[in-house]
Design an enzyme around this catalytic site. Structure first.
Site, PDB file in Angstrom:
ATOM      1  N   CYS A   1      14.435  19.978  89.752  1.00 39.52           N
ATOM      2  CA  CYS A   1      14.559  20.206  90.944  1.00 39.52           C
ATOM      3  C   CYS A   1      15.831  19.599  91.685  1.00 39.52           C
ATOM      4  CB  CYS A   1      13.271  19.820  92.112  1.00 39.52           C
ATOM      5  SG  CYS A   1      13.804  19.514  93.545  1.00 39.52           S
TER       6      CYS A   1
ATOM      7  N   CYS B   1       9.137  21.074  97.133  1.00 39.84           N
ATOM      8  CA  CYS B   1      10.319  21.106  98.418  1.00 39.84           C
ATOM      9  C   CYS B   1      11.040  22.375  98.811  1.00 39.84           C
ATOM     10  CB  CYS B   1      11.336  20.054  98.122  1.00 39.84           C
ATOM     11  SG  CYS B   1      12.330  20.206  96.996  1.00 39.84           S
TER      12      CYS B   1
ATOM     13  N   LYS C   1     -10.603   4.472  55.857  1.00 39.62           N
ATOM     14  CA  LYS C   1     -10.643   5.945  55.219  1.00 39.62           C
ATOM     15  C   LYS C   1      -9.423   6.427  55.440  1.00 39.62           C
ATOM     16  CE  LYS C   1     -13.231  10.001  54.487  1.00 39.62           C
ATOM     17  NZ  LYS C   1     -11.938  11.232  54.587  1.00 39.62           N
TER      18      LYS C   1
ATOM     19  N   SER D   1     -17.243  13.928  46.922  1.00 41.33           N
ATOM     20  CA  SER D   1     -16.974  13.860  48.371  1.00 41.33           C
ATOM     21  C   SER D   1     -17.900  12.907  48.971  1.00 41.33           C
ATOM     22  CB  SER D   1     -16.682  15.322  48.917  1.00 41.33           C
ATOM     23  OG  SER D   1     -17.891  15.761  49.088  1.00 41.33           O
TER      24      SER D   1
ATOM     25  N   ASP E   1      -6.110   8.751  55.463  1.00 40.11           N
ATOM     26  CA  ASP E   1      -5.851  10.269  55.638  1.00 40.11           C
ATOM     27  C   ASP E   1      -4.849  10.688  54.644  1.00 40.11           C
ATOM     28  OD1 ASP E   1      -6.833  12.606  56.805  1.00 40.11           O
ATOM     29  OD2 ASP E   1      -5.986  12.513  58.562  1.00 40.11           O
TER      30      ASP E   1
ATOM     31  N   TYR F   1      -9.211   3.023  45.504  1.00 40.93           N
ATOM     32  CA  TYR F   1     -10.584   2.434  46.194  1.00 40.93           C
ATOM     33  C   TYR F   1     -11.567   2.407  45.094  1.00 40.93           C
ATOM     34  CZ  TYR F   1     -10.289   7.499  47.154  1.00 40.93           C
ATOM     35  OH  TYR F   1     -10.250   8.927  46.887  1.00 40.93           O
TER      36      TYR F   1
ATOM     37  N   CYS G   1      11.867  24.637  93.861  1.00 41.39           N
ATOM     38  CA  CYS G   1      10.750  23.610  93.558  1.00 41.39           C
ATOM     39  C   CYS G   1       9.477  23.818  94.278  1.00 41.39           C
ATOM     40  CB  CYS G   1      11.468  22.512  94.055  1.00 41.39           C
ATOM     41  SG  CYS G   1      10.315  20.976  93.899  1.00 41.39           S
TER      42      CYS G   1
ATOM     43  N   TYR H   1      17.000  -7.503  43.256  1.00 43.66           N
ATOM     44  CA  TYR H   1      16.109  -6.483  42.285  1.00 43.66           C
ATOM     45  C   TYR H   1      16.858  -5.459  41.811  1.00 43.66           C
ATOM     46  CZ  TYR H   1      12.275  -3.272  41.635  1.00 43.66           C
ATOM     47  OH  TYR H   1      11.387  -2.253  40.959  1.00 43.66           O
TER      48      TYR H   1
ATOM     49  N   GLU I   1     -14.313  -0.029  54.125  1.00 43.99           N
ATOM     50  CA  GLU I   1     -12.819   0.082  53.527  1.00 43.99           C
ATOM     51  C   GLU I   1     -12.531   1.122  54.754  1.00 43.99           C
ATOM     52  OE1 GLU I   1     -12.635   1.866  49.789  1.00 43.99           O
ATOM     53  OE2 GLU I   1     -14.112   0.293  49.006  1.00 43.99           O
TER      54      GLU I   1
ATOM     55  N   LYS J   1     -16.626   8.567  60.680  1.00 42.85           N
ATOM     56  CA  LYS J   1     -15.420   9.072  61.077  1.00 42.85           C
ATOM     57  C   LYS J   1     -15.137   8.423  62.652  1.00 42.85           C
ATOM     58  CE  LYS J   1     -13.451  12.247  59.006  1.00 42.85           C
ATOM     59  NZ  LYS J   1     -13.787  13.426  58.362  1.00 42.85           N
TER      60      LYS J   1
ATOM     61  N   CYS K   1      12.925  15.985  98.109  1.00 56.16           N
ATOM     62  CA  CYS K   1      11.697  16.243  97.696  1.00 56.16           C
ATOM     63  C   CYS K   1      10.703  15.363  97.682  1.00 56.16           C
ATOM     64  CB  CYS K   1      11.982  16.767  96.126  1.00 56.16           C
ATOM     65  SG  CYS K   1      10.758  17.333  95.278  1.00 56.16           S
TER      66      CYS K   1
ATOM     67  N   ARG L   1      -7.565  15.910  43.311  1.00 55.22           N
ATOM     68  CA  ARG L   1      -8.973  15.947  43.377  1.00 55.22           C
ATOM     69  C   ARG L   1      -9.381  17.412  43.227  1.00 55.22           C
ATOM     70  NH1 ARG L   1     -12.725  17.066  47.644  1.00 55.22           N
ATOM     71  NH2 ARG L   1     -14.628  16.552  46.791  1.00 55.22           N
TER      72      ARG L   1
HETATM   73  S1  IVH Z   1     -14.503   6.924  48.266  1.00 58.25           S
HETATM   74  C1  IVH Z   1     -17.756   9.047  45.966  1.00 58.25           C
HETATM   75  N1  IVH Z   1     -12.687   5.408  49.756  1.00 58.25           N
HETATM   76  O1  IVH Z   1     -12.163  10.598  51.504  1.00 58.25           O
HETATM   77  C2  IVH Z   1     -16.536   8.299  46.993  1.00 58.25           C
HETATM   78  N2  IVH Z   1     -12.650   7.742  49.621  1.00 58.25           N
HETATM   79  O2  IVH Z   1     -14.472  12.560  51.716  1.00 58.25           O
HETATM   80  C3  IVH Z   1     -15.370   8.781  46.712  1.00 58.25           C
HETATM   81  N3  IVH Z   1     -10.784   9.015  51.115  1.00 58.25           N
HETATM   82  O3  IVH Z   1     -11.688  12.642  48.745  1.00 58.25           O
HETATM   83  C4  IVH Z   1     -14.527   8.724  47.635  1.00 58.25           C
HETATM   84  N4  IVH Z   1     -10.258   6.491  51.828  1.00 58.25           N
HETATM   85  O4  IVH Z   1      -9.783  11.194  49.664  1.00 58.25           O
HETATM   86  C5  IVH Z   1     -13.190   6.611  49.097  1.00 58.25           C
HETATM   87  N5  IVH Z   1     -11.738   4.126  51.094  1.00 58.25           N
HETATM   88  C6  IVH Z   1     -11.926   5.177  50.538  1.00 58.25           C
HETATM   89  C7  IVH Z   1     -11.103   6.483  50.992  1.00 58.25           C
HETATM   90  C8  IVH Z   1     -11.667   7.777  50.603  1.00 58.25           C
HETATM   91  C9  IVH Z   1      -9.956   7.834  52.073  1.00 58.25           C
HETATM   92  C10 IVH Z   1     -10.913  10.086  50.926  1.00 58.25           C
HETATM   93  C11 IVH Z   1     -10.839  10.501  49.733  1.00 58.25           C
HETATM   94  C12 IVH Z   1     -12.064  11.389  49.016  1.00 58.25           C
HETATM   95  C13 IVH Z   1     -12.416  11.925  50.843  1.00 58.25           C
HETATM   96  C14 IVH Z   1     -14.021  11.981  50.676  1.00 58.25           C
END
Ligand code: IVH
Length: 674
Positions: free
Chosen positions: A430, A415, A116, A83, A118, A226, A412, A37, A114, A315, A436, A137
Site C-alpha cells: 500500500c 485506506c 521417536k 512397527s 522422523d 535404537y 489498499c 583429522y 526414547e 505421538k 493508512c 525396512r
Molecule cells: S523401535 C519394535 N525406537 O518408528 C520396535 N522405532 O513405527 C521397532 N522409530 O519403523 C521400532 N525412532 O522407523 C523404535 N527410538 C525408536 C524410534 C523408532 C523412530 C521409527 C522406526 C520404526 C517406526 C515404528
C-alpha cells in the site's frame, strides 16, 4: 619401508582415525581440530595409494564405493522389522501400561523412553565386526539393499570398535537428516533451481535411495541406533538400556535423550520433558517411544500381528493437517506490505485449532496457486505462524478461480491508496504510508515495542482501539494521552491506566539507537540503528546526511541508505520526530567512533543460554564493539557463541565450518576489546 611396516602404519592410522570419529560423533568430545583429522585421513589415503593391495573394505577411506549401482537389490529380513502401535494421549499411555502390568502380573514396570525420530528405519549387519549389509525396512519383511549408501554416513561404523561383539550382529536404528543440514540443503537447492525436499524425513529417504553413493555422501545424514535384530554366536546384556550402552561402546551413536523411567508416571513426565525440549533439538521428532526394558519381560509379552506388546509410540499432535480454504483476505503491515491470508475451515494442528494461515505474499499465492475452495495442507512448526504448504490438486472443485492479489486489490483495502508491486519484487504494498490506518497501527506498535522505546503494558489491542477511535494518529500522540482518556476505554481499569501513564513517562529516557529503530525506517533493524548511532553520534547529523555519507556506516548499502534518506525527506516524518522531542523524549549523544571498531564487519550469532550474560546483554556489548548480531547462521557468520543447550544453530555452524566459541570465550573476547 617394508610392506610389513607399511601395513603397521596403515593399521595404526585407521585405528586413530576411527577413534577420532568416535570421539567426534558418538561422544561429542573431539580431541583434535578438524584440520588435524583431515591430515590423518590424507596420510592414510596416500599410503593406501602407494599400496593398493593393503586397502580393506572397512578402511575409513572407503566410505564412498567406486561406482554407482544399477538398481537396488532386495534383502529379506531374517527377523521382521516390526512397527509400533500409537498412543495419542495420556489415557492411551495409561491403558498401554495397564495391559503390560496385567500380562506380566506386576505392579509397575521399568521402561526405556526414547525420542521417536522422523527418519527412515534401517538394519545394518556386521559379521565378525565388519559392516556387510544395510537394508531399509521396506514392508517389514523385506527391504532394499542400501549398503553402498549407508557406508557413506559418518556415524555408521564400518568396523565395530572394542571387543566382545557377536559373530553376527544386526543393529537397527533411524537414519535422519539434522534440521540444520536439511535447511542448508534446501537453501542450496533453491539457489540452483533444484528440487527441494518437503521435510527432513523425505530428505533422508531420498538421499538413501540414490543409485550413486557419491551423491548420498554429500547429504548430511546421521544414524541413531535404537536396538538390535538378529544376533548369532555371542551374547548381549539382558536389558535394552544396557544393550544400548554396549552398542555405544562398539561405536554407535545412541540418542543422548534416552532415559530409564519407572511406571506410567515416569512415561508421562518424560513426554512432557521432551515436548519442552523438542524445538531445541537438532533433529525432528514426531513423538517418543516407550519400551519395556527387560528382555525376558518382552518375551513374555510377545507381539500382536506386526507390533510388539512391549512398546508403544506416544505421538505428538500432527504438525500438518488437511483442510479447505474458505476465503483469501489480505492484511496490511507496518511497511504497507500486503500479506494474503487464507481463512480456513478450522483444523487441529500441532496442539491448537488453526483457522488462518499465511500465504506470505503476492508471488507465493501465485506460485502455490491457492484458490478459494481448495483443499490444502497447512503446517504449524513451533511458534511460527501457520502456513499453507500446498494444494491437493486432485480435490480441486471445478469452479475455482486463481487468486491474483494485484488485480483484486488495485487499492489498499484499509485506506484506498494505490497498491504497488515493483518489478522483480514478491511483495505488493500500500502506498499510503502513515495515511493508512493499518500502517499507523503497526508503526505505533513497533515504536512502543520492547526493543524500541519499550512502553511497558501498552498492548497491541489497546493501540488498535486508540487508533480506531481516532484518539491517536502517530507515536507522538501517545505522550499526550491522559489517565482519564485511558480509563474511559473498554476493559481498562483505573490502575492499568495509571501504569501506562507511568510507563510512557519512563520510556522518554531512551537511547538514540532505540529511538531510530522505533521510527520503523524500512530495512533499519536494531543493528543498523546502533551502527548509525555509533557512526553519527546524534540525530541531526543522521537526518542531514546524504546517501553517500550514510553508506559510510557499516552494513548500510545503497538500498538502506536510500530508505533512510527518503524517510527524513518526508515532512510528515519530521513532524512526528519534532513532536516526540517536544514531548520530552531524550537520550545522551553517543560518542562518535571514528576509528573502526574492533569487531566491525563481523557477524555473530548467539545461541543457547549463558550463565553470566542474558542474550540482550551479550548482544548490546557485541554491538557496542561494532559487531552485527544476526539471528541465523550462514556461511557469512564470523562466529557463533554457543551457551548451554544450544540447538540447531550450533549444528548448522558445525556443518558450515563456522567458528564456535563458548561463554568463556565470549567473555574473554569482550574483555580484550572493551
Ligand atoms: S523401535 C519394535 N525406537 O518408528 C520396535 N522405532 O513405527 C521397532 N522409530 O519403523 C521400532 N525412532 O522407523 C523404535 N527410538 C525408536 C524410534 C523408532 C523412530 C521409527 C522406526 C520404526 C517406526 C515404528
Amino acid at each position: 619401508m617394508s610392506l610389513a611396516s607399511h601395513q603397521e602404519t596403515i593399521t595404526q592410522l585407521r585405528d586413530e582415525i576411527n577413534r577420532h570419529n568416535y570421539l567426534y560423533y558418538v561422544l561429542d568430545a573431539p580431541e583434535i581440530p578438524d584440520g588435524e583429522y583431515d591430515r590423518l585421513l590424507r596420510e592414510l589415503q596416500s599410503l593406501e595409494a602407494q599400496h593398493p593391495e593393503l586397502i580393506t573394505i572397512d578402511s575409513p577411506t572407503q566410505r564412498v564405493g567406486a561406482a554407482p549401482i544399477a538398481a537396488f537389490g532386495t534383502v529379506r529380513h531374517r527377523l521382521p522389522m516390526l512397527s509400533l502401535d500409537n498412543a495419542f494421549d495420556d489415557a492411551e499411555v495409561v491403558a498401554f501400561d495397564r495391559r503390560v502390568c496385567e500380562r506380566l502380573a506386576v505392579e509397575a514396570v521399568e521402561y526405556v523412553a526414547e525420542p521417536k525420530l522422523d527418519g527412515l528405519a534401517i538394519s545394518i549387519r556386521y559379521e565378525r565386526g565388519q559392516l556387510v549389509q544395510a537394508a531399509t525396512r521396506g514392508d517389514g519383511e523385506s527391504g532394499e539393499d542400501v549398503t553402498h549408501n549407508v557406508r557413506t554416513i559418518p556415524t555408521v561404523p564400518l568396523r565395530l570398535m572394542g571387543s566382545g561383539w557377536p559373530e553376527l550382529l544386526e543393529v537397527r536404528g533411524e537414519v535422519y537428516m539434522p534440521t540444520a543440514g536439511f535447511e542448508a540443503f534446501n537453501h542450496r537447492a533453491r539457489a540452483s533451481d533444484e528440487k527441494e525436499f518437503v521435510n527432513p524425513r523425505n530428505a533422508a529417504a531420498g538421499s538413501l535411495r540414490q543409485l550413486d553413493p557419491r551423491i548420498t555422501a554429500t547429504r548430511p545424514l546421521a544414524l541413531f541406533c535404537y536396538g538390535v535384530g538378529e544376533v548369532l554366536a555371542g551374547t548381549l546384556p539382558d536389558n535394552h538400556f544396557a544393550i544400548l550402552e554396549q552398542l555405544k561402546q562398539w561405536g554407535f551413536c545412541i540418542n543422548p535423550e534416552i532415559r530409564r523411567v519407572s511406571g506410567v508416571a515416569g512415561l508421562i513426565e518424560y513426554f512432557a520433558m521432551i515436548g519442552e525440549k523438542r524445538a531445541a533439538l537438532a533433529y525432528e521428532i514426531d513423538g517418543v517411544v516407550y519400551k519395556v526394558n527387560s528382555l525376558s519381560q518382552r518375551e513374555t509379552l510377545g507381539f500382536v500381528s506386526r507390533a510388539p506388546r512391549w512398546a508403544v509410540a506416544h505421538k505428538f499432535p500432527a504438525q500438518e493437517a488437511v483442510t479447505t480454504v474458505l476465503n483469501i483476505v489480505v492484511q496490511v503491515g507496518r511497511t504497507g506490505a500486503i500479506t494474503p491470508v487464507a481463512r480456513l475451515e478450522p483444523v487441529f494442528v500441532g496442539g491448537v485449532t488453526v483457522s488462518n494461515a499465511t500465504l506470505h505474499n503476492a508471488d507465493e499465492v501465485q506460485r502455490k496457486d491457492v484458490r478459494v475452495g481448495d483443499t490444502v495442507i497447512v503446517r504449524r512448526a513451533g511458534d511460527v505462524i501457520p502456513e499453507v504448504v500446498s494444494v491437493v490438486l486432485s480435490k480441486r472443485p471445478g469452479d475455482t478461480l486463481p487468486f491474483d492479489l494485484v488485480k483484486k486489490y488495485p487499492a489498499c483495502p484499509v485506506c484506498g491508496s494505490a497498491v504497488i508491486k515493483p518489478e522483480g519484487e514478491a511483495v505488493a504494498r500500500c502506498s499510503g504510508g502513515l495515511y493508512c490506518a493499518a500502517q499507523r497501527k503497526e508503526a505505533i506498535k513497533h515504536f512502543a515495542s520492547r526493543r524500541a522505546v519499550d512502553i511497558d503494558g501498552l498492548g497491541d489491542k489497546l493501540i488498535e482501539q486508540l487508533v480506531d477511535s481516532d484518539i491517536i494518529h502517530d507515536p507522538a500522540d501517545l505522550y499526550h494521552l491522559t489517565q482519564e482518556q485511558l480509563a474511559k476505554l473498554e476493559r481498562m481499569a483505573e490502575k492499568s491506566a495509571a501504569n501506562i501513564i507511568a510507563a510512557l513517562e519512563q520510556s522518554k529516557t531512551t537511547t538514540l539507537a532505540r529511538f531510530l529503530f522505533g521510527l520503523g525506517i524500512r530495512e533499519v533493524g536494531e543493528a543498523t540503528a546502533q551502527a548509525l548511532a555509533n557512526g553519527f553520534g546524534n540525530l541531526p547529523a543522521i537526518m542531514a546526511a546524504d546517501e553517500t555519507r550514510l553508506q559510510q556506516t557499516p552494513d548500510v548499502g545503497p538500498i538502506v541508505a536510500a530508505h533512510i534518506h527518503a524517510f527524513f525527506q518526508q515532512p510528515h516524518n519530521l513532524e512526528v520526530i519534532n513532536k516526540l522531542l517536544a514531548a520530552g523524549l531524550h537520550w545522551s549523544d553517543v560518542e562518535v567512533t571514528e576509528t573502526v571498531l574492533p569487531l566491525s564487519g563481523q557477524t555473530v550469532v548467539l545461541t543457547g543460554t549463558m550463565a553470566t550474560l542474558s542474550r540482550d546483554q551479550a548482544k548490546e556489548r557485541l554491538q557496542a564493539l561494532g559487531a552485527k548480531v544476526a539471528g541465523s547462521v550462514s556461511k557469512k557468520t564470523s562466529f557463533v557463541v554457543a551457551g548451554a543447550e544450544a540447538g540447531s544453530k550450533l549444528t548448522k555452524a558445525e556443518a558450515l565450518g563456522v567458528e564456535v566459541m563458548d561463554e568463556a570465550g565470549l567473555l574473554a573476547l569482550l574483555q580484550r576489546h572493551e
